[in-house]
Scaffold this motif. Structure first.
Motif, PDB file in Angstrom:
ATOM      1  N   ALA A 134       0.855  -1.184   0.000  1.00  0.00           N
ATOM      2  CA  ALA A 134       0.000   0.000   0.000  1.00  0.00           C
ATOM      3  C   ALA A 134       0.892   1.236   0.000  1.00  0.00           C
ATOM      4  CB  ALA A 134      -0.904   0.008   1.234  1.00  0.00           C
ATOM      5  N   VAL A 135       0.653   2.143  -0.921  1.00  0.00           N
ATOM      6  CA  VAL A 135       1.449   3.364  -1.041  1.00  0.00           C
ATOM      7  C   VAL A 135       0.511   4.567  -1.002  1.00  0.00           C
ATOM      8  CG1 VAL A 135       3.112   4.663  -2.422  1.00  0.00           C
ATOM      9  CG2 VAL A 135       3.169   2.156  -2.438  1.00  0.00           C
ATOM     10  N   GLU A 136       0.826   5.531  -0.138  1.00  0.00           N
ATOM     11  CA  GLU A 136       0.043   6.756  -0.039  1.00  0.00           C
ATOM     12  C   GLU A 136       0.950   7.949  -0.339  1.00  0.00           C
ATOM     13  OE1 GLU A 136      -3.002   7.193   0.157  1.00  0.00           O
ATOM     14  OE2 GLU A 136      -3.931   5.459   1.124  1.00  0.00           O
ATOM     15  N   HIS A 137       0.480   8.816  -1.226  1.00  0.00           N
ATOM     16  CA  HIS A 137       1.224  10.026  -1.581  1.00  0.00           C
ATOM     17  C   HIS A 137       0.457  11.252  -1.093  1.00  0.00           C
ATOM     18  CE1 HIS A 137       4.340   8.143  -4.035  1.00  0.00           C
ATOM     19  NE2 HIS A 137       3.409   7.392  -4.578  1.00  0.00           N
ATOM     20  N   GLY A 138       0.773  11.709   0.104  1.00  0.00           N
ATOM     21  CA  GLY A 138       0.236  12.966   0.582  1.00  0.00           C
ATOM     22  C   GLY A 138      -1.249  13.006   0.832  1.00  0.00           C
ATOM     23  N   ARG A 139      -1.900  11.882   1.025  1.00  0.00           N
ATOM     24  CA  ARG A 139      -3.349  11.912   1.244  1.00  0.00           C
ATOM     25  C   ARG A 139      -3.697  12.501   2.601  1.00  0.00           C
ATOM     26  NH1 ARG A 139      -6.768   6.726  -0.428  1.00  0.00           N
ATOM     27  NH2 ARG A 139      -6.157   7.565  -2.454  1.00  0.00           N
ATOM     28  N   ASN A 140      -2.909  12.193   3.624  1.00  0.00           N
ATOM     29  CA  ASN A 140      -3.161  12.763   4.945  1.00  0.00           C
ATOM     30  C   ASN A 140      -2.380  14.056   5.149  1.00  0.00           C
ATOM     31  OD1 ASN A 140      -4.251  12.497   7.761  1.00  0.00           O
ATOM     32  ND2 ASN A 140      -2.072  12.517   8.231  1.00  0.00           N
ATOM     33  N   ASP A 141      -1.177  14.129   4.628  1.00  0.00           N
ATOM     34  CA  ASP A 141      -0.325  15.316   4.707  1.00  0.00           C
ATOM     35  C   ASP A 141       0.375  15.444   3.366  1.00  0.00           C
ATOM     36  OD1 ASP A 141       1.959  17.018   5.101  1.00  0.00           O
ATOM     37  OD2 ASP A 141       1.782  16.719   7.252  1.00  0.00           O
ATOM     38  N   LYS A 142       0.240  16.606   2.726  1.00  0.00           N
ATOM     39  CA  LYS A 142       0.679  16.742   1.338  1.00  0.00           C
ATOM     40  C   LYS A 142       2.166  16.501   1.135  1.00  0.00           C
ATOM     41  CE  LYS A 142      -3.000  19.861  -0.143  1.00  0.00           C
ATOM     42  NZ  LYS A 142      -3.661  18.781  -0.902  1.00  0.00           N
ATOM     43  N   VAL A 143       2.981  16.661   2.169  1.00  0.00           N
ATOM     44  CA  VAL A 143       4.424  16.484   1.992  1.00  0.00           C
ATOM     45  C   VAL A 143       4.921  15.161   2.548  1.00  0.00           C
ATOM     46  CG1 VAL A 143       4.843  18.957   1.979  1.00  0.00           C
ATOM     47  CG2 VAL A 143       4.967  17.702   4.146  1.00  0.00           C
ATOM     48  N   ILE A 144       4.015  14.331   3.071  1.00  0.00           N
ATOM     49  CA  ILE A 144       4.402  13.061   3.695  1.00  0.00           C
ATOM     50  C   ILE A 144       3.872  11.900   2.857  1.00  0.00           C
ATOM     51  CG2 ILE A 144       4.306  11.634   5.769  1.00  0.00           C
ATOM     52  CD1 ILE A 144       5.794  14.298   6.071  1.00  0.00           C
ATOM     53  N   GLY A 145       4.736  10.931   2.577  1.00  0.00           N
ATOM     54  CA  GLY A 145       4.347   9.708   1.891  1.00  0.00           C
ATOM     55  C   GLY A 145       4.551   8.506   2.798  1.00  0.00           C
ATOM     56  N   SER A 146       3.965   7.378   2.414  1.00  0.00           N
ATOM     57  CA  SER A 146       4.128   6.165   3.207  1.00  0.00           C
ATOM     58  C   SER A 146       3.941   4.936   2.336  1.00  0.00           C
ATOM     59  CB  SER A 146       3.142   6.136   4.385  1.00  0.00           C
ATOM     60  OG  SER A 146       1.811   6.262   3.930  1.00  0.00           O
TER      61      SER A 146
END
Length: 265
Positions: free
Chosen positions: A184-196
């Protein structure tokens, strides 16, 4: 005094309760003394409890096992933090990313342990926070491994927040993609400058036990760095799978320390 007259069930339950309630991992002798059993008797009962998954052996210490993880969040938090910490630390050192460990709750996932490098001190570690599936990679990785019925409470939270479930950009498509790829990859969904980026650790039957997640600047979750992070995350999840699900051996005192492998290029 040893309670030789107690039943086999009493002995097993006494040991399970002693392991679960301890504020630290205990050794065989400590457990035997706590429940009032001869050391040899406690050892024999613990072998069966380890085999059945109620107790997990880590070197010379005993902690709540995989079965206990599935029925008790408190046991899960204590045992996973103790057992998985070396893998989290190795992964953080290998990637220079923040690493967290999450478990599923009723309709969200909860962060139960975090390793945060000094360079990322400005990023909140979200320790003890409950995270919804539509905003974070950890719950996305976990919920993707559930069947349709079990997903319902997590989807309801997303739907109540106005997040679309269907269509190309909907949550159901995201879950299918994660189930297919394992990541699972998230690009800035919760915080625009943070990925996970997250990957679930599965029990032998396929149920998700926990998820290990990398967190850092969103710009660092792009190729070719993304593939490198994926390999490190896969190694860590494999190490955690071995730690949490490997069958017990006859030697209850053999030391074990899970490490992140580096077999991938």
């Amino acid at each position: 005094m040893p309670r030789s007259a107690s039943s086999a069930v009493d002995k097993a339950l006494d040991l399970v309760e002693a392991v679960a309630r301890a504020d630290r991992p205990l050794r065989l002798g400590e457990l035997a003394q706590t429940v009032g059993l001869h050391r040899a008797t406690a050892y024999r009962v613990l072998l069966d409890l380890v085999r059945r998954g109620w107790v997990q052996r880590a070197g010379e210490h005993y902690l709540p096992g995989v079965v206990a993880l599935q029925v008790s969040r408190a046991a899960a938090a204590r045992s996973l933090a103790a057992l998985c910490r070396p893998v989290l630390e190795d992964l953080a050192g290998r990637t220079a990313m923040m690493v967290n460990l999450q478990i599923l709750e009723a309709d969200r996932s909860r962060v139960i342990d975090v390793v945060r490098p000094a360079r990322l001190e400005m990023i909140s570690d979200l320790r003890d926070e409950a995270l919804p599936v539509h905003r974070f990679a950890g719950p996305l990785a976990l919920v993707a491994q559930l069947d349709e019925q079990a997903r319902a409470p997590y989807l309801a939270v997303a739907q109540a927040a106005g997040h679309p479930l269907t269509g190309p950009g909907g949550l159901l498509a995201d879950l299918d993609r994660v189930r297919d790829t394992g990541f699972a990859v998230e690009h800035g969904r919760n915080d625009k400058v943070i990925g996970s980026m997250s990957r679930a650790v599965l029990a032998p039957g396929g149920a998700p036990l926990c998820a290990v997640t990398l967190v850092g600047p969103d710009a660092e979750f792009a190729e070719p760095r993304l593939s490198e992070l994926g390999r490190a995350l896969a190694d860590a999840s494999t190490a955690l799978t071995v730690t949490l699900t490997a069958p017990a051996t006859a030697d209850a005192t053999a030391p074990t320390r899970p490490t992140v492998g580096r077999s991938h290029p």
